[in-house]
Motif scaffolding. Structure first.
Motif, PDB file in Angstrom:
ATOM      1  N   SER A  66       0.915  -0.968   0.096  1.00 42.80           N
ATOM      2  CA  SER A  66      -0.079  -0.055   0.043  1.00 42.80           C
ATOM      3  C   SER A  66       0.871   1.169   0.049  1.00 42.80           C
ATOM      4  CB  SER A  66      -0.938   0.017   1.260  1.00 42.80           C
ATOM      5  OG  SER A  66      -0.139   0.175   2.461  1.00 42.80           O
ATOM      6  N   LYS A  67       0.427   2.477  -0.139  1.00 45.33           N
ATOM      7  CA  LYS A  67       0.950   3.535  -0.334  1.00 45.33           C
ATOM      8  C   LYS A  67       1.767   3.984   0.991  1.00 45.33           C
ATOM      9  CE  LYS A  67       0.381   8.628  -1.484  1.00 45.33           C
ATOM     10  NZ  LYS A  67      -0.664   9.442  -2.012  1.00 45.33           N
TER      11      LYS A  67
ATOM     12  N   CYS B  54      -1.325  -0.535  -6.733  1.00 46.79           N
ATOM     13  CA  CYS B  54      -1.681  -0.752  -5.209  1.00 46.79           C
ATOM     14  C   CYS B  54      -0.639   0.275  -4.578  1.00 46.79           C
ATOM     15  CB  CYS B  54      -1.457  -2.144  -4.573  1.00 46.79           C
ATOM     16  SG  CYS B  54      -3.072  -3.175  -5.428  1.00 46.79           S
TER      17      CYS B  54
ATOM     18  N   PHE C 171      -2.123   3.767  -3.736  1.00 46.05           N
ATOM     19  CA  PHE C 171      -3.365   3.797  -2.732  1.00 46.05           C
ATOM     20  C   PHE C 171      -2.921   3.327  -1.637  1.00 46.05           C
ATOM     21  CE2 PHE C 171      -4.628   3.333  -7.341  1.00 46.05           C
ATOM     22  CZ  PHE C 171      -5.704   3.904  -7.213  1.00 46.05           C
TER      23      PHE C 171
ATOM     24  N   LYS D 266      -6.642   1.570   3.045  1.00 46.20           N
ATOM     25  CA  LYS D 266      -8.215   1.622   3.479  1.00 46.20           C
ATOM     26  C   LYS D 266      -8.851   1.888   2.204  1.00 46.20           C
ATOM     27  CE  LYS D 266      -7.891   6.487   4.215  1.00 46.20           C
ATOM     28  NZ  LYS D 266      -8.853   6.831   2.860  1.00 46.20           N
ATOM     29  N   ASP D 267      -8.223   2.286   0.929  1.00 45.73           N
ATOM     30  CA  ASP D 267      -8.853   2.341  -0.194  1.00 45.73           C
ATOM     31  C   ASP D 267      -9.239   0.982  -0.861  1.00 45.73           C
ATOM     32  OD1 ASP D 267      -8.544   5.120  -0.137  1.00 45.73           O
ATOM     33  OD2 ASP D 267      -6.553   5.176  -1.306  1.00 45.73           O
TER      34      ASP D 267
ATOM     35  N   HIS E  74     -10.064  -1.398   0.687  1.00 45.18           N
ATOM     36  CA  HIS E  74     -11.533  -1.967   1.358  1.00 45.18           C
ATOM     37  C   HIS E  74     -12.649  -1.021   1.300  1.00 45.18           C
ATOM     38  CE1 HIS E  74     -13.399  -4.134   4.681  1.00 45.18           C
ATOM     39  NE2 HIS E  74     -12.410  -4.979   4.336  1.00 45.18           N
ATOM     40  N   SER E  75     -12.566  -0.269   0.241  1.00 45.97           N
ATOM     41  CA  SER E  75     -13.627   0.739   0.074  1.00 45.97           C
ATOM     42  C   SER E  75     -14.131   0.856  -1.322  1.00 45.97           C
ATOM     43  CB  SER E  75     -13.318   2.107   0.641  1.00 45.97           C
ATOM     44  OG  SER E  75     -12.084   2.560  -0.267  1.00 45.97           O
TER      45      SER E  75
ATOM     46  N   MET F 226     -12.997   2.661  -3.486  1.00 43.89           N
ATOM     47  CA  MET F 226     -11.863   2.838  -4.513  1.00 43.89           C
ATOM     48  C   MET F 226     -11.495   1.484  -5.163  1.00 43.89           C
ATOM     49  SD  MET F 226     -11.349   6.104  -4.847  1.00 43.89           S
ATOM     50  CE  MET F 226      -9.607   5.971  -5.221  1.00 43.89           C
ATOM     51  N   ARG F 227     -12.088   0.377  -4.734  1.00 51.35           N
ATOM     52  CA  ARG F 227     -11.588  -0.924  -5.121  1.00 51.35           C
ATOM     53  C   ARG F 227     -11.699  -1.044  -6.415  1.00 51.35           C
ATOM     54  NH1 ARG F 227     -13.601  -6.339  -2.509  1.00 51.35           N
ATOM     55  NH2 ARG F 227     -13.260  -5.223  -0.657  1.00 51.35           N
TER      56      ARG F 227
ATOM     57  N   ASN G  95     -11.671   1.039  -8.760  1.00 53.73           N
ATOM     58  CA  ASN G  95     -10.743   1.833  -9.512  1.00 53.73           C
ATOM     59  C   ASN G  95      -9.358   1.179  -9.643  1.00 53.73           C
ATOM     60  OD1 ASN G  95     -12.609   3.924  -9.704  1.00 53.73           O
ATOM     61  ND2 ASN G  95     -12.016   4.998  -8.045  1.00 53.73           N
ATOM     62  N   ILE G  96      -9.102   0.496  -8.663  1.00 51.11           N
ATOM     63  CA  ILE G  96      -7.828  -0.222  -8.534  1.00 51.11           C
ATOM     64  C   ILE G  96      -7.929  -1.414  -9.362  1.00 51.11           C
ATOM     65  CG2 ILE G  96      -6.290  -1.622  -7.029  1.00 51.11           C
ATOM     66  CD1 ILE G  96      -7.339   0.156  -4.602  1.00 51.11           C
TER      67      ILE G  96
END
Length: 258
Positions: A72-73, A120, A123, A126-127, A129-130, A132-133, A135-136
């Motif tokens: 993650s970021k 990934c 991002f 938390k993205d 799991h929200s 934003m998934r 978009n990923i």
């Protein structure tokens, strides 16, 4: 003569064979290591087993399942189950086999590992799991298509699905506390709105009662009071019951003239 029949029969059997292509499959003849451009979809394919063979590949949607640790970021590791849905384009199967070989799924997996790590890492955990998934997933699919086109043309990526996202325990607890706090804030805002509405309603009721009393008091002149008193006196006089009326001689029912 009989001695010649057996060798000839064996030679004919070995020099002529066939392969059956079933629905959802495509067959490509490979002769002396070279793939033919013609692709057979359904039916029987005859070939010389001494010099050729038929490679059969599925043209249906296939699913590659992976269990990966994604970065993650903020540098955290997120466990995820991944599904890569793809299918081979029928007319381009010879190109896929020529450039990637029959183990093309390992190439798809390697391309995904690289693309998912790059995407990934942009991002926050938390993205994933929200909302934003999606978009990923779309960004990973786009990057995979770019990398696969460099290897071979003929693999159609349908979708990349990130499932069963498991955040680090500390982060998951923090997100849950944040969501709970947001829910409490929304609940308190609702309660305050209800209280404000109730207060506004009481103010409006009080103002209405005050205006009604004001209108009533302004309309009660001495003449109207006297008329109302006479009307009340007449109603009492028509009653059959015994009654005593005390008056000052001017306004019935009203002892205090003021």
């Amino acid at each position: 003569m009989k001695k010649m029949i057996l060798p000839v029969s064996i030679f004919l059997i070995m020099s002529s064979s066939c392969a059956v292509i079933r629905p959802g499959e495509a067959g490509v003849r490979q002769t002396l290591g070279k793939f033919d451009n013609d692709v057979v979809t359904e039916g029987t394919v005859f070939y010389n087993p001494l010099t050729s063979k038929v490679i059969k590949e599925s043209t249906q949607t296939n699913n590659i399942k992976l269990f990966l640790t994604l970065p993650s970021k903020e540098g955290l590791s997120v466990e995820s189950e991944i599904s890569i849905l793809y299918r081979l384009e029928r007319d381009k199967i010879p190109s896929v086999l020529q450039n990637l070989g029959r183990d093309y799924e390992s190439i798809i997996t390697s391309v995904f590992r690289s693309a998912s790590s790059d995407v990934c890492a942009k991002f926050f955990a938390k993205d994933m799991h929200s909302g934003m998934r999606a978009n990923i997933e779309a960004e990973i699919k786009t990057k995979m298509n770019e990398n696969l086109k460099k290897q071979a043309d003929g693999i159609e990526l349908i979708s990349v699905l990130m499932k069963s996202i498991q955040l680090p325990p500390g982060l998951a607890s923090s997100i849950e506390r944040k969501l709970q706090a947001e829910q409490d804030a929304l609940r308190m805002e609702f309660v305050l709105q209800q209280a404000k509405l109730e207060a506004d309603r009481k103010i409006i009721d009080a103002q209405g009662e005050r205006d009604a009393q004001k209108i009533l008091s302004e309309g009660l002149t001495d003449e109207i009071i006297q008329i109302r008193s006479i009307e009340a006196f007449n109603k009492l006089s028509s009653s059959p019951n015994t009654k005593i009326i005390v008056t000052d001689g001017k306004t019935p029912m009203l002892i205090n003239g003021n």
